[in-house]
Design a protein around this motif. Structure first.
Motif, mmCIF file in Angstrom:
data_model
loop_
_atom_site.group_PDB
_atom_site.id
_atom_site.type_symbol
_atom_site.label_atom_id
_atom_site.label_comp_id
_atom_site.label_asym_id
_atom_site.label_seq_id
_atom_site.Cartn_x
_atom_site.Cartn_y
_atom_site.Cartn_z
ATOM 1 N N GLU A 104 9.174 0.878 -1.231
ATOM 2 C CA GLU A 104 10.095 0.103 -1.594
ATOM 3 C C GLU A 104 11.064 0.657 -2.834
ATOM 4 N N GLN A 105 9.970 1.382 -3.636
ATOM 5 C CA GLN A 105 10.481 1.911 -4.926
ATOM 6 C C GLN A 105 11.389 3.180 -4.302
ATOM 7 N N ALA A 106 11.193 3.724 -3.325
ATOM 8 C CA ALA A 106 11.925 4.890 -2.916
ATOM 9 C C ALA A 106 13.063 4.467 -2.508
ATOM 10 N N PRO A 151 15.045 0.957 -5.655
ATOM 11 C CA PRO A 151 14.043 0.626 -6.734
ATOM 12 C C PRO A 151 14.464 -0.395 -7.588
ATOM 13 N N TYR A 182 0.866 -1.346 0.096
ATOM 14 C CA TYR A 182 0.059 0.014 -0.022
ATOM 15 C C TYR A 182 0.805 1.393 0.040
ATOM 16 N N THR A 183 2.081 0.959 -0.067
ATOM 17 C CA THR A 183 2.865 2.543 -0.260
ATOM 18 C C THR A 183 3.920 2.165 -1.368
ATOM 19 N N SER A 184 4.499 3.226 -1.677
ATOM 20 C CA SER A 184 5.781 3.054 -2.598
ATOM 21 C C SER A 184 7.181 3.266 -2.049
#
Length: 85
Positions: A30-32, A35, A26-28
């Motif tokens: 991991e990509q932040a 990546p 539900y959040t980004s």
């Protein structure tokens, strides 16, 4: 086997993988953070659980450690199963 301690270990063991799954889903975050590395947060949660299991066994709380270890093992199986998809 004292069931209360075993269930307590299972409850503690569920916390880190559940939090990691929710963060990834539900959040980004991991990509932040990383990546190019898929599922690093979930792998870190499993590592935290394994360290916790080690400390429980070292302290002599075998039943808590066994419950925690069971949840960690099942979480790892789920992690690798979901990674294949």
């Amino acid at each position: 086997m004292e069931m209360n301690k075993f269930v307590k270990g299972m409850a503690i063991g569920v916390l880190a993988p559940t939090l990691a799954f929710l963060l990834v889903k539900y959040t980004s975050l991991e990509q932040a953070i990383l990546p190019g590395k898929p599922h690093v947060i979930i792998a870190l949660a499993l590592l935290i659980n394994l360290i916790g299991v080690r400390f429980q066994f070292k302290k002599g709380q075998l039943e808590v450690g066994r419950g925690w270890m069971l949840v960690t093992f099942v979480s790892m199986l789920l992690y690798f199963y979901l990674l294949k998809k």
